[in-house]
Design a protein around this motif. Structure first.
Motif, PDB file in Angstrom:
ATOM      1  N   PHE A 184      66.602  32.951  97.667  1.00 33.02           N
ATOM      2  CA  PHE A 184      66.292  32.748  96.141  1.00 33.02           C
ATOM      3  C   PHE A 184      66.714  34.112  95.368  1.00 33.02           C
ATOM      4  CE2 PHE A 184      62.837  30.499  98.702  1.00 33.02           C
ATOM      5  CZ  PHE A 184      63.422  29.027  98.334  1.00 33.02           C
ATOM      6  N   ASN A 185      67.472  33.778  94.428  1.00 31.33           N
ATOM      7  CA  ASN A 185      68.059  34.989  93.668  1.00 31.33           C
ATOM      8  C   ASN A 185      67.235  34.729  92.122  1.00 31.33           C
ATOM      9  OD1 ASN A 185      69.713  36.257  95.399  1.00 31.33           O
ATOM     10  ND2 ASN A 185      70.920  34.414  95.268  1.00 31.33           N
ATOM     11  N   SER A 186      66.530  34.043  91.981  1.00 35.76           N
ATOM     12  CA  SER A 186      65.849  33.868  90.587  1.00 35.76           C
ATOM     13  C   SER A 186      64.677  32.955  90.605  1.00 35.76           C
ATOM     14  CB  SER A 186      66.936  33.162  89.672  1.00 35.76           C
ATOM     15  OG  SER A 186      66.944  31.874  89.941  1.00 35.76           O
ATOM     16  N   LEU A 187      63.855  33.242  89.868  1.00 35.31           N
ATOM     17  CA  LEU A 187      62.529  32.306  89.677  1.00 35.31           C
ATOM     18  C   LEU A 187      62.987  30.655  89.558  1.00 35.31           C
ATOM     19  CD1 LEU A 187      59.706  32.579  89.421  1.00 35.31           C
ATOM     20  CD2 LEU A 187      59.780  32.666  87.021  1.00 35.31           C
ATOM     21  N   GLN A 188      63.800  30.246  89.014  1.00 38.00           N
ATOM     22  CA  GLN A 188      64.311  29.092  88.784  1.00 38.00           C
ATOM     23  C   GLN A 188      64.626  28.523  89.988  1.00 38.00           C
ATOM     24  OE1 GLN A 188      63.612  27.007  86.790  1.00 38.00           O
ATOM     25  NE2 GLN A 188      63.676  27.869  84.816  1.00 38.00           N
ATOM     26  N   ASP A 189      65.474  29.250  91.185  1.00 33.94           N
ATOM     27  CA  ASP A 189      65.775  28.898  92.255  1.00 33.94           C
ATOM     28  C   ASP A 189      64.338  28.702  93.223  1.00 33.94           C
ATOM     29  OD1 ASP A 189      68.481  29.512  91.936  1.00 33.94           O
ATOM     30  OD2 ASP A 189      68.613  31.244  92.951  1.00 33.94           O
ATOM     31  N   LEU A 190      63.575  29.586  93.166  1.00 28.83           N
ATOM     32  CA  LEU A 190      62.273  29.361  93.914  1.00 28.83           C
ATOM     33  C   LEU A 190      61.661  28.010  93.519  1.00 28.83           C
ATOM     34  CD1 LEU A 190      60.157  30.114  95.937  1.00 28.83           C
ATOM     35  CD2 LEU A 190      59.095  31.589  93.974  1.00 28.83           C
ATOM     36  N   LEU A 191      61.400  28.094  92.099  1.00 35.32           N
ATOM     37  CA  LEU A 191      60.581  26.946  91.482  1.00 35.32           C
ATOM     38  C   LEU A 191      61.263  25.429  91.835  1.00 35.32           C
ATOM     39  CD1 LEU A 191      59.644  28.365  87.896  1.00 35.32           C
ATOM     40  CD2 LEU A 191      58.417  28.366  90.034  1.00 35.32           C
ATOM     41  N   ALA A 192      62.515  25.479  91.625  1.00 28.24           N
ATOM     42  CA  ALA A 192      63.281  24.274  92.004  1.00 28.24           C
ATOM     43  C   ALA A 192      62.816  23.907  93.509  1.00 28.24           C
ATOM     44  CB  ALA A 192      64.767  24.593  91.968  1.00 28.24           C
ATOM     45  N   ALA A 193      63.127  24.811  94.439  1.00 28.01           N
ATOM     46  CA  ALA A 193      62.749  24.433  95.945  1.00 28.01           C
ATOM     47  C   ALA A 193      61.367  23.993  95.833  1.00 28.01           C
ATOM     48  CB  ALA A 193      62.830  25.658  96.739  1.00 28.01           C
ATOM     49  N   LEU A 194      60.412  24.528  95.398  1.00 26.19           N
ATOM     50  CA  LEU A 194      58.833  23.884  95.535  1.00 26.19           C
ATOM     51  C   LEU A 194      58.583  22.728  94.965  1.00 26.19           C
ATOM     52  CD1 LEU A 194      57.271  27.503  94.932  1.00 26.19           C
ATOM     53  CD2 LEU A 194      56.899  26.115  97.300  1.00 26.19           C
ATOM     54  N   LYS A 195      59.259  22.499  93.635  1.00 23.78           N
ATOM     55  CA  LYS A 195      59.123  21.166  93.121  1.00 23.78           C
ATOM     56  C   LYS A 195      59.771  20.013  94.177  1.00 23.78           C
ATOM     57  CE  LYS A 195      60.689  22.557  88.842  1.00 23.78           C
ATOM     58  NZ  LYS A 195      61.529  22.376  87.644  1.00 23.78           N
ATOM     59  N   ALA A 196      60.977  20.402  94.658  1.00 25.67           N
ATOM     60  CA  ALA A 196      61.639  19.477  95.467  1.00 25.67           C
ATOM     61  C   ALA A 196      60.741  19.219  96.819  1.00 25.67           C
ATOM     62  CB  ALA A 196      62.871  19.900  95.727  1.00 25.67           C
ATOM     63  N   ASP A 197      59.888  20.085  97.302  1.00 21.77           N
ATOM     64  CA  ASP A 197      59.287  20.055  98.510  1.00 21.77           C
ATOM     65  C   ASP A 197      58.070  21.102  98.322  1.00 21.77           C
ATOM     66  OD1 ASP A 197      57.943  19.775 100.951  1.00 21.77           O
ATOM     67  OD2 ASP A 197      60.046  20.398 102.078  1.00 21.77           O
TER      68      ASP A 197
END
Length: 323
Positions: free
Chosen positions: A131-144
């Motif tokens: 994860f290189n940005s907050l959006q990367d992390l948030l996208a992963a958590l929203k998906a799963d």
């Protein structure tokens, strides 16, 4: 000329309450034992109020421990709700307790005075994380929601946990998914970061003041800080807001007064606290103690408290901490 008169009037409006009201026997209740955050708030602010001449005499500090601030809250509400000399230290923790029904009354029982500073929430991952940005992390958590194990220095329903969930909700995660985010509690932010570096967890949500050394050494990667602006001490750390998530996660330090105090006393204390906030002494002291000086006072602070309580209550219900 009219502009000049307007400026003079604005200055007068700020000065008059300070001149019109002066507490006769100033007292600050710290709703905890000596040595904690609320005790620090009372003793530090009380000393500076005396040293700067903003109040006459010494500010008496009374430690009234019990039920994470609920004992002091009940005492002020029932016995000292109109006391013009009394302020009480509070913080994000107190509002969390109110939101979860752990205090004997809601926010309406008090008059919320001001916030003078805060420790700012931060989201961290391993330095070599994918994860290189907050959006990367948030996208992963929203998906799963269960794909990344998160941790901090509070338990389920505590502030470190809640502010991560509130950040996720603000980013678009469905409310009914929040309870699926995996959370591990550690005794402190430093312990959580140590486990992060060892690969045992995937992300840490905690106060930046606790773990600033790990950031400075390059041992972790900051994905985002939960503040309105970038922090002076960490200018390279992007805010959540600039990454498209308008959320601020402060562990703030502030004060309330009894719900029946007069406008004269309330406005007078408000002017005193604002003068203190603007002083060189407070700015230097706050930063030396790991706080970011942040001012919210009067109606603005009361609105902030009410909105915070509502948001915390909503998320607490979503994850089953309260019904």
């Amino acid at each position: 000329m009219f502009r000049r008169l307007g400026r003079v009037a604005a200055v007068a409006a700020l000065i008059l309450p300070l001149a019109a009201f002066s507490p006769q026997n100033p007292e600050c209740i710290a709703p905890a034992n000596p040595g904690g955050g609320w005790d620090f708030t009372c003793r530090t602010v009380g000393k500076l109020l005396t040293d700067t001449g903003l109040v006459s005499g010494q500010v008496q500090v009374t430690n009234m421990t019990g039920a994470v601030g609920a004992v002091a809250y009940a005492n002020v509400a029932s016995k000292r709700s109109d006391d013009p000399d009394l302020v009480v230290a509070t913080s994000t923790v107190g509002i969390t307790q109110i939101a979860q029904g752990k205090y004997p009354a809601g926010v309406d029982a008090m008059r919320w005075l001001a916030m003078l500073g805060a420790d700012v929430g931060v989201v961290l991952v391993q330095k070599d994380s994918k994860f290189n940005s907050l959006q990367d992390l948030l996208a992963a958590l929203k998906a799963d929601p269960g794909s990344v194990v998160a941790a901090g220095s509070s338990g389920v329903g505590g502030w470190d946990h809640l502010r991560l969930l509130m950040l996720l909700e603000k980013a678009g995660m469905a409310t009914d998914q929040l309870k699926s985010v995996k959370w591990v509690e550690f005794s402190g932010g430093g312990d959580a970061v140590t486990q992060l570096m060892g690969g045992h967890i995937g992300v840490v949500s905690t106060d930046i003041g606790e773990i600033g050394g790990f950031i400075q050494s390059g041992d972790v990667k900051v994905l985002g800080v939960m503040s309105g602006d970038r922090l002076e001490a960490f200018p390279d750390a992007p805010t959540a807001k600039e990454q498209g998530v308008d959320f601020e996660g402060y562990n703030w330090r502030g004060f309330y007064m009894g719900g029946k105090v007069s406008d004269e006393a309330y406005d007078g204390w408000l002017a005193i606290m604002q003068k203190l906030y603007e002083s060189k002494e407070w700015q230097e002291t706050a930063k030396s103690k790991g706080l970011t000086p942040i001012w919210r006072g009067g109606k603005d602070f009361e609105a902030f408290v009410r909105q915070s309580e509502e948001n915390m209550r909503k998320v607490s219900k979503a994850i089953g901490v309260i019904k």
